[in-house]
Design a protein around this motif. Sequence first.
Motif, PDB file in Angstrom:
ATOM      1  N   SER A 136      -6.716  -4.389   1.345  1.00 17.57           N
ATOM      2  CA  SER A 136      -7.812  -3.860   2.169  1.00 17.57           C
ATOM      3  C   SER A 136      -7.961  -4.610   3.487  1.00 17.57           C
ATOM      4  O   SER A 136      -8.542  -4.084   4.444  1.00 17.57           O
ATOM      5  CB  SER A 136      -9.131  -3.926   1.390  1.00 17.57           C
ATOM      6  OG  SER A 136      -9.634  -5.252   1.312  1.00 17.57           O
ATOM      7  N   ALA A 152      -9.985   4.557  -5.264  1.00 17.04           N
ATOM      8  CA  ALA A 152     -10.345   3.183  -5.624  1.00 17.04           C
ATOM      9  C   ALA A 152     -11.779   3.034  -6.110  1.00 17.04           C
ATOM     10  O   ALA A 152     -12.080   2.106  -6.856  1.00 17.04           O
ATOM     11  CB  ALA A 152     -10.115   2.262  -4.419  1.00 17.04           C
ATOM     12  N   LEU A 185      -7.444   3.325   0.658  1.00 15.60           N
ATOM     13  CA  LEU A 185      -7.775   2.921  -0.702  1.00 15.60           C
ATOM     14  C   LEU A 185      -8.797   3.866  -1.335  1.00 15.60           C
ATOM     15  O   LEU A 185      -8.671   4.233  -2.509  1.00 15.60           O
ATOM     16  CB  LEU A 185      -8.311   1.489  -0.708  1.00 15.60           C
ATOM     17  CG  LEU A 185      -7.249   0.393  -0.597  1.00 15.60           C
ATOM     18  CD1 LEU A 185      -7.904  -0.968  -0.374  1.00 15.60           C
ATOM     19  CD2 LEU A 185      -6.386   0.349  -1.853  1.00 15.60           C
ATOM     20  N   LEU A 233      -5.676  -6.006  -4.434  1.00 14.15           N
ATOM     21  CA  LEU A 233      -6.338  -4.910  -3.715  1.00 14.15           C
ATOM     22  C   LEU A 233      -7.188  -5.434  -2.563  1.00 14.15           C
ATOM     23  O   LEU A 233      -7.265  -4.813  -1.496  1.00 14.15           O
ATOM     24  CB  LEU A 233      -7.198  -4.106  -4.688  1.00 14.15           C
ATOM     25  CG  LEU A 233      -6.429  -3.233  -5.688  1.00 14.15           C
ATOM     26  CD1 LEU A 233      -7.359  -2.742  -6.793  1.00 14.15           C
ATOM     27  CD2 LEU A 233      -5.769  -2.050  -4.966  1.00 14.15           C
ATOM     28  N   ALA A 264      -7.609  -2.346 -12.467  1.00 14.51           N
ATOM     29  CA  ALA A 264      -8.865  -2.894 -11.956  1.00 14.51           C
ATOM     30  C   ALA A 264     -10.034  -2.814 -12.942  1.00 14.51           C
ATOM     31  O   ALA A 264     -10.815  -3.762 -13.046  1.00 14.51           O
ATOM     32  CB  ALA A 264      -9.236  -2.211 -10.638  1.00 14.51           C
ATOM     33  N   VAL A 282      -0.392   0.557  -5.230  1.00 11.95           N
ATOM     34  CA  VAL A 282      -1.851   0.613  -5.287  1.00 11.95           C
ATOM     35  C   VAL A 282      -2.329   1.379  -6.518  1.00 11.95           C
ATOM     36  O   VAL A 282      -3.297   0.989  -7.173  1.00 11.95           O
ATOM     37  CB  VAL A 282      -2.416   1.244  -3.993  1.00 11.95           C
ATOM     38  CG1 VAL A 282      -3.873   1.627  -4.161  1.00 11.95           C
ATOM     39  CG2 VAL A 282      -2.273   0.254  -2.835  1.00 11.95           C
ATOM     40  N   LEU A 342      -2.245  -0.897  -9.426  1.00 13.31           N
ATOM     41  CA  LEU A 342      -3.298  -1.909  -9.318  1.00 13.31           C
ATOM     42  C   LEU A 342      -4.659  -1.307  -9.677  1.00 13.31           C
ATOM     43  O   LEU A 342      -5.464  -1.945 -10.365  1.00 13.31           O
ATOM     44  CB  LEU A 342      -3.330  -2.474  -7.901  1.00 13.31           C
ATOM     45  CG  LEU A 342      -2.090  -3.239  -7.439  1.00 13.31           C
ATOM     46  CD1 LEU A 342      -2.226  -3.619  -5.963  1.00 13.31           C
ATOM     47  CD2 LEU A 342      -1.864  -4.487  -8.282  1.00 13.31           C
ATOM     48  N   LEU A 343      -4.912  -0.095  -9.228  1.00 15.50           N
ATOM     49  CA  LEU A 343      -6.201   0.544  -9.489  1.00 15.50           C
ATOM     50  C   LEU A 343      -6.391   0.842 -10.968  1.00 15.50           C
ATOM     51  O   LEU A 343      -7.521   0.804 -11.480  1.00 15.50           O
ATOM     52  CB  LEU A 343      -6.336   1.829  -8.670  1.00 15.50           C
ATOM     53  CG  LEU A 343      -6.525   1.633  -7.169  1.00 15.50           C
ATOM     54  CD1 LEU A 343      -6.526   2.969  -6.448  1.00 15.50           C
ATOM     55  CD2 LEU A 343      -7.823   0.876  -6.885  1.00 15.50           C
ATOM     56  N   ALA A 398       0.823  -1.208   0.000  1.00 16.57           N
ATOM     57  CA  ALA A 398       0.000   0.000   0.000  1.00 16.57           C
ATOM     58  C   ALA A 398       0.854   1.254   0.000  1.00 16.57           C
ATOM     59  O   ALA A 398       0.551   2.234  -0.685  1.00 16.57           O
ATOM     60  CB  ALA A 398      -0.931  -0.008   1.210  1.00 16.57           C
TER      61      ALA A 398
END
Length: 376
Positions: A159, A174, A169, A155, A139, A132, A135-136, A127
């Motif tokens: 969380s 997110a 997040l 993710l 997504a 992150v 990753l977002l 994180a």
Amino acid sequence: MKETEVKLPDDFRCPISLEVMTDPVILSSGHTFDRASIQRWLDAGNRTCPVTNLPLPASPSLIPNHALRSLISSFLPGGLPAASTSGHHLDSLLLARLSFPSDAATLAAVLRLAQDGGGAGFRRLVADSGAVSVLLRHAPAADRPDLQDLALRALIHVSLDGDDARLGLLAEGALDPVVSALRGGPAAALAATLLTSLAVVDVNKATIGAHPAAIPGLATLLRGHDGRQRREAATALYELCKFAGNRPRAVRAGTVAPLLHFAGEGSERAVQVLALLAKCREGKDEMRKTVGFVRALTDVVRTGSPRGVEHGLSVLNLVCSDCQEMALEAIGEGVSGLCSVLAGDMDPKIGRNATELLLRLEILSSPCMTPNRRDR
């Protein structure tokens, strides 16, 4: 920090020092401060948010606001100095490869790190590293379902590091990409699972529910044919609808009918969500308009699991309250006889709910009541 000639937005300034933040962090209240300023505030023994004056936990956590820091840095000619970090660092090779678009091998390595590379500390490392944001970006990318799957799984594990991680997040942005992933495909169930985890924090419940596509997206999954997606959507709605403000939104999204159908198939979670929706006026009205609603709930009470019976009785109690028409329909379906038996159930919640419903049906079916009375 030296002022520049660039006009900076007020949101870039710390609410305490009024200076442009160099290391913005999020307090559990949801407000952002410069790390040095809020740390001095806490070190002085203060345990309230400087903005809201609401109480804070005994040991407040400070979550790095990477998104805001990046935004501030982009406004400044020389950017911001590297933020200080502590603890472990991601492998330099992994950091070098971690960019958008990434590849399956790199995202799989990040997932392993978040999943079982050392527990909460390693999830926090993912994180705090900036991973992150990558990753977002993956997504919502349905055109690469393999990368989307890996990103959403990572993710989810990030969380699980606690409420601070869930707040962080959402602060990282997110919500939009996760809601976008609800639109269908194999990743939709993972997106619903992630929403469930994020919604564990009360303030996040309101934020997620206010998103115009979040609850409608879950309602769409409920109406589908994929069993896993329906289960995860029902669980996400259950968590979100613990916040009363989300219940009318769920009703307006058209969740009552698919939840009723799912409950009839044996889903305890669907009955639990219906029990929450029945607590709002919009929910009761919609249930009273749904053809066969009482019959379906009676079947749940007659053949369901103990938890399904408990919540099924609760729904019938709420739907029949102040509505003689629904009460008479319930009596016609044999609910009174069921309640007479269940009133002596060993489960105290079932016994209490059955007793209350039986009494309500007796009152509403008495000759002194005005026929077909509905109080909406």
